[in-house]
Design an enzyme around this catalytic site. Structure first.
Site, PDB file in Angstrom:
ATOM      1  N   GLY A   1      49.578  43.465  -1.039  1.00 53.78           N
ATOM      2  CA  GLY A   1      49.879  44.391  -2.500  1.00 53.78           C
ATOM      3  C   GLY A   1      48.889  45.833  -2.938  1.00 53.78           C
TER       4      GLY A   1
ATOM      5  N   ALA B   1      47.064  40.739  -3.080  1.00 56.76           N
ATOM      6  CA  ALA B   1      47.854  39.577  -3.983  1.00 56.76           C
ATOM      7  C   ALA B   1      46.736  38.350  -3.174  1.00 56.76           C
ATOM      8  CB  ALA B   1      48.758  39.502  -3.685  1.00 56.76           C
TER       9      ALA B   1
ATOM     10  N   GLU C   1      52.386  41.319   4.735  1.00 57.14           N
ATOM     11  CA  GLU C   1      53.114  39.677   4.424  1.00 57.14           C
ATOM     12  C   GLU C   1      54.549  38.492   5.302  1.00 57.14           C
ATOM     13  OE1 GLU C   1      53.068  42.998   2.374  1.00 57.14           O
ATOM     14  OE2 GLU C   1      52.123  42.551   0.802  1.00 57.14           O
TER      15      GLU C   1
END
Ligand SMILES: CCCCCCCCCCCCC[C@H](O)CC(=O)SCCNC(=O)CCNC(=O)[C@H](O)C(C)(C)COP(=O)(O)OP(=O)(O)OC[C@H]1O[C@@H](n2cnc3c(N)ncnc32)[C@H](O)[C@@H]1OP(=O)(O)O
Length: 729
Positions: free
Chosen positions: A104, A64, A127
């Site tokens: 992502g 992302a 993340e």
């Protein structure tokens, strides 16, 4: 074959979707939309039998868009929805993973029914390093695919794994050396018509462990201990626990709750700031308007290291690891043999750690690593790093020699933690080639390289030193020349405050505890013991602060009209040099031991000292310890910025995170100051300065005062409030 905007479709056979994250900007809304539209079209088109998803430019996806987290509701849910959409496709979907599949991006691949990876691809869920957790259902799918232990390891560390590791774990179905897209298309053709149920990870159970609950409890304790106050790893464990205890859809809801908790924690903001700050410092500026965009580095095909003490050994090791042939030089055969043994030992250890790449190090080959006492062998090297001890006369003598022997374009680096680069450069006939490269110990482990330009250092020399940092896989930060440069200059007032606190009533272990609870890897006293108390002692003697050169009648606790603490000198005078001697601010199991135990000997020395100097000890609370140490350090940071020694607060923060054990989840000292609020930092400095008027380090910097007067602007705008950029930049 039809071609759309980054989208390719074959008529019969597999449909092909491409367009993940142009460059490395993260998954954009346009890509999400294109994938969603394409999948719907493919499902509706009876001539399409299977679907293949790949990336652009040889990269599957960097995940992302990190910058998009400030408006998460726009991007977040739609990524998770897309992953579900992929998984629920009635036609087999195959991911062709080239380059990277991170965050992502990997979660999208987990939504696919099959995954084919190129042999050089790397995968991971990083993340956690951004203060988050995989929020597109990755914490629920990955444990179902590769089991709880392996999934937890990937999710809580954020590490990238190779394609071969991924194959071993069952994360990918196939690893290919040739064309990944072709191989994925081939696989897609083969699986047409096979049942998809078993390939949908959301329908699979999590493979059970003999004691899943016990395993997760132990994991939680382990990550909490390692995390030093950072929330994300622990919440990652909670999300994986949800996968083991709840049905998939409830697990996803739990994952989302935990994601939102992290997103709003402040730590995520700090960690994402650190991510971008580390990239921002790659752009540098220097005197006369020179800057990274206009300067090209020279090639670095060979190097020499002078001095095989602790620093030199580590530097040789990282050069060898970076595949740069090295000549290692010592002043005599005795030192050379000791140094050679130590370097070989380090390299053996590194080779073991690197496992399959060990062969590539090839450090027994004299063409790769040569030991010598002959300066003449430095004639043709592209780069010399001098790493002898901190003695200006010695360094100047060496640089004088180097400027006679080395080829004219060779970069001449000095590994110093405080000495004047201009003075060292003055010993040469080519000061434009001289630059400071401040490595941190152990040099083959620590990521920071402070790069210090002198008055005459050329832009090419700076660019080449930055290139060196990159080749060594270090974070290079370009700074100006002043005593202690950036890192140590900010450290002096911090350590000074810590010692003053001891005079006033604290104990070393109390001060260390407060700063370790804040998140520092080690507190100032443990750190001093590790570095060796004699190092600072020698430096203070050199500066005339202690020892026979101090004029008779000088008050014990005052130098040049400011407060001074002779406590560290007293320790050294009694042979307490830290870990190396077995006693320092703590005691150790033996000389060279590493386990610090509070030392009653130090406690009575402190009591005696206070008595001698008429100091009535008082209880000092945690808040005061934190404020005095941290705000003094931050205050020096503002002075550094005002003087133009660093181009921006990001530089100071990157230095502190990578070289001084500052907790990354607090974003660095200047980011922390912004979080606390500059008006509060100023008010507390004013308060402490009033209480200790003889301590200049607590006197608020004029730049801090100005920023507060200008209404506490955001950190990004600070530098625009300097009346004029310093002549140094
Ligand atoms: C309030 C209600 C909210 C409700 C929400 C609830 C649901 C939430 C659902 C959320 C969904 C989450 C989805 C997912 O789990 C989250 C993520 O994917 S986070 C991102 C994970 N990815 C990463 O961490 C990768 C980061 N990048 C890297 O590690 C490296 O860049 C790299 C990819 C390994 C490449 O390294 P290099 O080759 O050295 O290149 P650079 O590092 O220099 O990068 C080049 C350039 O690209 C920029 N960049 C890289 N990755 C990203 C990214 N992911 N986003 C944005 N920008 C990225 C980088 O900054 C460089 O830019 P430059 O400095 O050159 O401007």
């Amino acid at each position: 074959m039809r071609r759309g905007r980054g989208l390719h479709a074959a008529g019969a056979g597999p449909e092909r979707y491409q367009g993940y994250g142009r460059g490395l900007r993260g998954i954009s809304l346009a890509v999400l939309q294109a994938l969603e539209d394409g999948l719907e079209k493919a499902d509706a088109d009876p001539s399409v039998k299977a679907v293949m998803i790949c990336g652009e430019n040889g990269k599957f996806s960097a995940g992302a868009d990190i910058r998009g987290f400030s408006s998460p509701n726009r991007q977040g849910p739609s990524l998770a929805a897309l992953v579900s959409l992929i998984e629920s496709s009635k036609k087999p979907v195959v991911a062709a993973i080239e380059g990277i599949a991170l965050g992502g991006g990997l979660e999208v691949a987990l939504g696919c029914h099959y995954r084919v990876a190129h042999v050089k691809a790397r995968m991971g869920l990083p993340e956690v390093t951004l203060g988050l957790l995989p929020g597109a259902e990755g914490t629920q799918r990955l444990p179902r695919l590769i089991g709880v232990p392996a999934a937890l390891d990937m999710i809580t560390t954020g590490k990238h794994i190779s394609a071969h590791e991924a194959l071993k774990l069952g994360l990918v179905d196939e690893v290919v050396e040739a064309n990944t897209v072709e191989a994925a298309m081939h696989l897609a053709n083969q699986v047409i018509g096979q049942p998809l149920g078993p390939r949908r990870l959301s329908l699979r159970p999590v493979p059970p462990l003999p004691d899943t609950d016990g395993f997760l409890r132990a994991a939680r304790l382990r990550v909490r201990e390692r995390a030093r106050g950072c929330l994300a790893p622990e919440l990652c464990v909670q999300a994986v626990r949800a996968a083991t205890e709840l049905p998939f859809s409830a697990g996803v809801r739990r994952e989302r709750e935990l994601f939102v908790e992290l997103l709003s924690s402040g730590q995520a903001r700090a960690l994402q700031y650190a991510f971008f700050a580390e990239r921002a410092v790659r752009r540098w500026s220097a005197p006369g308007g020179a800057a990274s965009h206009g300067a090209a580095p020279r090639p670095l095909r060979s190097a020499a290291v002078i001095g095989l003490g602790t620093m030199g050994r580590g530097i040789v090791t990282c050069l060898v690891k970076a595949n740069i042939p090295v000549v290692a030089l010592e002043q005599n055969l005795e030192y050379l043999n000791v140094g050679r043994k130590a370097v070989m030992l380090l390299l053996e250890r590194e080779a073991k750690k690197m496992e399959q790449d060990a062969q590539a190090l090839d450090f027994h080959n004299p063409a790769r690593l040569q030991f010598t006492v002959d300066f003449d062998l430095l004639r043709d090297v592209d780069l010399v790093i001098e790493a002898v001890f901190e003695d200006m006369a010695l360094k100047k003598e060496i640089f004088h020699k180097l400027s006679r022997i080395c080829k004219p374009e060779a970069l001449l680096c000095t590994n110093t933690s405080a000495l004047d680069i201009d003075e060292i450069a003055s010993a040469t006939s080519r000061p434009e080639q001289v630059i400071g490269t401040h490595f941190f110990s152990p040099a083959h482990v620590m990521r920071l390289l402070e790069i210090i330009y002198g008055r005459h250092t050329s832009p090419t020399a700076i660019a080449t030193a930055m290139q060196l940092a990159r080749a060594l896989r270090k974070v290079g930060v370009v700074v100006g020349n002043c005593f202690g440069f950036v890192g140590n200059r900010m450290m002096f007032p911090y350590v000074e405050q810590a010692v003053f606190l001891l005079e006033e009533g604290s104990r070393p272990e109390e001060v260390d505890q407060v700063l370790e609870d804040f998140g520092f890897k080690i507190g100032p006293f443990r750190m001093s013991d590790l570095a060796g108390l004699d190092v600072g002692w020698r430096s203070r003697q050199g500066q005339g602060l202690t020892g026979p050169s101090v004029p008779a009648g000088t008050p014990a606790r005052q130098r040049l009209g400011r407060r001074y603490s002779p406590l560290p000198d007293l320790l050294c005078e009694s042979g307490r040099f830290g870990q190396k001697s077995g006693t320092g601010w703590y005691r150790y199991e033996r000389a060279g031991g590493r386990t610090a135990t509070p030392d009653p000997g130090v406690h009575s020395l402190l009591a005696q000292y206070r008595h001698t100097h008429g100091i009535r000890p008082r209880h000092i609370d945690q808040e005061e310890i934190l404020e005095r140490c941290l705000f003094a350090l931050i205050n020096e940071g503002f002075a550094i910025l005002a003087e133009g020694i660093a181009a921006g607060p990001e530089h100071l923060d990157v230095i502190y995170i990578n070289g001084y054990g500052w907790p990354r989840h607090r974003g660095g000292p200047m980011f922390y100051a912004a979080t606390v609020g500059l008006p509060r930092v100023l008010a507390r400095l004013q308060h402490h300065s009033q209480a200790h008027p003889d301590v200049p380090g607590l006197r608020p910097s004029a730049f801090l005062e100005k920023l507060v007067a200008m209404g506490n602007p955001p950190l990004k705008e600070w530098m625009s409030y300097l009346s004029q950029q310093s002549p140094r930049l």
